[in-house]
Design an enzyme around this catalytic site. Structure first.
Site, short mmCIF file in Angstrom:
data_model
loop_
_atom_site.label_atom_id
_atom_site.label_comp_id
_atom_site.label_asym_id
_atom_site.label_seq_id
_atom_site.Cartn_x
_atom_site.Cartn_y
_atom_site.Cartn_z
N LYS A 49 116.38 -39.41 93.04
CA LYS A 49 115.61 -39.93 91.92
C LYS A 49 115.98 -41.40 91.68
O LYS A 49 115.11 -42.26 91.51
CB LYS A 49 115.97 -39.09 90.69
N GLU A 182 115.69 -39.27 69.36
CA GLU A 182 114.50 -40.03 69.74
C GLU A 182 113.26 -39.31 69.25
O GLU A 182 113.22 -38.08 69.18
CB GLU A 182 114.49 -40.27 71.25
N GLU A 186 105.49 -38.48 74.67
CA GLU A 186 105.06 -38.77 76.03
C GLU A 186 103.66 -39.37 75.95
O GLU A 186 102.85 -39.00 75.11
CB GLU A 186 105.05 -37.49 76.87
N LYS A 235 115.85 -34.46 63.52
CA LYS A 235 115.04 -34.36 64.74
C LYS A 235 114.40 -32.98 64.88
O LYS A 235 113.20 -32.85 65.11
CB LYS A 235 115.91 -34.68 65.96
N PHE A 280 98.33 -34.83 63.33
CA PHE A 280 98.78 -33.52 63.79
C PHE A 280 98.05 -32.37 63.10
O PHE A 280 98.59 -31.33 62.82
CB PHE A 280 100.31 -33.39 63.67
N CYS A 291 108.79 -30.26 74.53
CA CYS A 291 109.55 -30.36 73.27
C CYS A 291 109.21 -29.30 72.23
O CYS A 291 110.08 -28.53 71.82
CB CYS A 291 109.37 -31.75 72.69
N LYS A 351 99.00 -32.78 77.34
CA LYS A 351 98.24 -33.62 76.42
C LYS A 351 97.82 -34.86 77.21
O LYS A 351 98.28 -35.05 78.35
CB LYS A 351 99.07 -34.01 75.22
C1 UGA Z 1 106.89 -34.59 70.51
C2 UGA Z 1 107.04 -35.38 69.21
O1 UGA Z 1 105.76 -35.77 68.75
C3 UGA Z 1 107.92 -36.62 69.42
O2 UGA Z 1 108.12 -37.29 68.18
C4 UGA Z 1 109.28 -36.15 69.98
O3 UGA Z 1 110.10 -37.27 70.27
C5 UGA Z 1 109.06 -35.38 71.26
O4 UGA Z 1 108.20 -34.25 71.00
C6 UGA Z 1 110.41 -34.88 71.72
O5 UGA Z 1 111.02 -34.08 71.01
O6 UGA Z 1 110.92 -35.38 72.74
P1 UGA Z 1 105.42 -34.86 72.72
O7 UGA Z 1 105.97 -33.52 73.13
O8 UGA Z 1 105.40 -35.96 73.69
O9 UGA Z 1 106.21 -35.41 71.44
O10 UGA Z 1 103.91 -34.61 72.30
P2 UGA Z 1 103.05 -34.56 70.94
O11 UGA Z 1 102.14 -35.71 70.90
O12 UGA Z 1 103.90 -34.34 69.77
O13 UGA Z 1 102.18 -33.24 71.21
C7 UGA Z 1 102.78 -31.97 71.39
C8 UGA Z 1 101.72 -30.91 71.60
O14 UGA Z 1 100.99 -30.68 70.40
C9 UGA Z 1 100.67 -31.27 72.67
O15 UGA Z 1 100.37 -30.13 73.44
C10 UGA Z 1 99.46 -31.68 71.86
O16 UGA Z 1 98.25 -31.49 72.54
C11 UGA Z 1 99.59 -30.75 70.66
N1 UGA Z 1 98.91 -31.24 69.45
C12 UGA Z 1 99.30 -32.41 68.87
C13 UGA Z 1 97.89 -30.48 68.89
O17 UGA Z 1 97.52 -29.41 69.40
N2 UGA Z 1 97.29 -30.94 67.75
C14 UGA Z 1 97.66 -32.09 67.15
O18 UGA Z 1 97.07 -32.44 66.09
C15 UGA Z 1 98.69 -32.84 67.72
#
Ligand code: UGA
Length: 481
Positions: A49, A182, A186, A235, A280, A291, A351
């Site tokens: 990697k 953090e 993503e 967190k 959200f 996550c 996503k």
């Molecule tokens: C999430 C958190 O948003 C970040 O703040 C955090 O740092 C990260 O986890 C982590 O713990 O490392 P992430 O997993 O990248 O980030 O993605 P999100 O944008 O939060 O979405 C998570 C899931 O929820 C996705 O499947 C998305 O499609 C879904 N989602 C999101 C919904 O179904 N509806 C919404 O309104 C928002």
């Protein structure tokens, strides 16, 4: 992106920062810190990697990461290495960004964090600030500290640097631990690194507070300073709360269908209340990714372990798990029978904006539909290579396609599972003409129902297609005297 090298605070000007773990958190963090002007060593014990990163390949898709990696390999401010001992010896601030996978019971598996603590212990050659960035259960930092002290026994005394008391002591290694969780998403990792809503610093010494706050002060964002356990809990609570919002709106969507309401209008109506907020609250197929599913389970486990009945979160998880069945039922209702049908799938990533398919709901839906005997034609702008590792190209009844149009070819329905912007821009008339039957089942409410229907599609979405039930009068059904 501007070069912020000139804004580094004098007391950190020559402190090398080490980032341990070069995954979805570690690499953007390391490059963000390099962009702020620091010399950053990024270490990962996966030599293959590291080699790829060194050649300019960030390994996973993240907008902007390619360019920033090229920039800081060139500037020399980012140095990827596989010698973790060397990386720890060289750094004053050590960010732990290793994975925290999950055990079968939901508990976070902290084996990698412990392994890192032991490497740190045997390489303490002066004051170091050890910062957890990985998502970990509360009190992990205490274990980190205990492990470092335990495995440092018998090691040479602190050689250089100021100790907490100002007097290096041979008996106690000289380091602080801190928690700086953090919140990077993503697909928006760099945006979130440079413009976070807040930065949380859990510390237990003035020195650690000073180092972390001056590290982040150039970003000019709110910094919340707490004790370490509180930072760890912030967190977990943030991810659990956001997951709760999603499951909540998904239940509202189901109810909307029963009473003929529109969930997007409900979201707008409640989201404008500043106490609730609009984010959200997008109803759909549920949350996935590395996550939320894992962190919700770990939070449930943590609560149980401490005798707290957090059954609310168990329900959040149950609601989320039901989304797959609810979606497949919609597809079945639209098509009457499933076996032998050809379905186009738009979107595989958990996503938009990422090639990550870990715990992607789309893959669970794919699995369920293959089990129903359908033939799937699938497309995603970024996630096909990762999906092919789970579902090899030779999988029966599965065809990987090079575009959304190719996926639509001869299909009896198109299923939208990831909200990529590219799908919003599709030429609906062209799509319709390619399909055998123009049915679109939109798992993310990406499209405007009227536009899609005007283009000649039968359109099914989430929480927007209900038919108002007839009003029943109180005496309806009762025998008249
Ligand atoms: C999430 C958190 O948003 C970040 O703040 C955090 O740092 C990260 O986890 C982590 O713990 O490392 P992430 O997993 O990248 O980030 O993605 P999100 O944008 O939060 O979405 C998570 C899931 O929820 C996705 O499947 C998305 O499609 C879904 N989602 C999101 C919904 O179904 N509806 C919404 O309104 C928002």
């Amino acid at each position: 992106m501007t070069d912020n090298a000139n804004v580094v605070k004098p007391d950190l000007a020559d402190a090398t920062i080490t980032v341990l773990g070069l995954g979805h958190i570690g690499l953007p963090t390391a490059l963000g810190l390099a962009e702020l002007g620091h010399h950053v060593i990024g270490a990962d014990d996966d030599a293959g990697k590291v080699e790829r990163i060194r050649s300019g390949d960030p390994i996973f898709y993240e907008p902007g990461l390619n360019d920033l990696l090229a920039k800081h390999l060139q500037s020399g401010r980012f140095q990827p290495v596989s010698k973790v001992d060397f990386a720890v010896q060289s750094g004053t601030i050590i960010f732990i960004c290793v994975g925290t996978p999950q055990k079968a019971n939901g508990q976070a598996d902290l084996a990698q964090v412990e392994a890192v603590a032991r490497v740190v212990a045997r390489n303490l050659n002066g004051y170091k600030l050890i910062v957890e960035k990985s998502t970990v259960p509360a009190i992990t930092a205490q274990w980190l500290k205990r492990t470092i002290v335990r495995y440092n026994l018998g090691k040479p005394p602190v050689a250089e640097g100021e100790s907490k008391s100002g007097q290096p002591s041979p008996a106690s290694p000289d380091f602080d631990v801190a928690s700086n969780p953090e919140f990077l998403r993503e697909g928006k990792a760099l945006e979130d690194f440079f413009r976070p809503d807040r930065i949380v610093c859990g510390v237990e010494s003035e020195r650690a507070r000073r180092i972390l706050t001056s590290l982040y002060s150039p970003l000019q964002r709110p910094i919340v300073v707490t004790d370490i356990s509180t930072a760890e809990l912030i967190k977990h609570a943030a991810n659990a709360f956001l997951s709760t919002k999603i499951s909540f709106i998904n239940m509202v969507a189901d109810l909307c269908e029963k009473v003929g309401a529109d969930v997007t209008a409900v979201t707008n109506g409640i989201g404008l209340d500043s106490r609730i907020g609009p984010q959200f609250l997008d109803a759909g197929i549920g949350y996935g990714g590395y996550c939320f599913p894992k962190d919700v389970r770990a939070f449930i486990y943590l609560a149980e372990e401490h005798g707290v009945d957090f059954s609310l979160l168990q329900e959040v998880e149950r609601v989320n798990q039901r989304r797959v069945d609810i979606f497949v039922r919609k597809v079945r209702q639209a098509l009457w029978t499933l076996p032998g049908k050809t379905l186009g799938i738009l979107g595989l990533a958990f996503k938009a904006g990422t090639d990550d398919i870990r715990e992607a709901v789309s893959l669970k839906i794919m699995q369920a539909l293959l089990g129903e005997g359908t033939h799937l034609r699938v497309y995603d702008p970024q996630a096909i290579p990762n999906t092919q590792r789970e579902f090899p190209p030779a999988t029966e009844n599965l065809t990987y396609c090079a575009s959304a149009y190719e996926a639509a070819q001869g299909a009896q329905a198109l299923l939208l599972l990831t909200e990529w912007e590219e799908f919003r821009q599709l030429d609906l008339l062209r799509l319709r003409d390619l399909m055998e039957v123009p049915i679109l089942v939109d798992g993310r409410n990406l499209f405007n129902p009227e536009t899609v229907r005007q283009a000649g599609f039968e359109y099914v979405s989430m929480g927007r297609d209900g038919v108002k039930p007839e009003v029943r009068h109180a005496n309806q059904g009762k025998a008249t005297p």
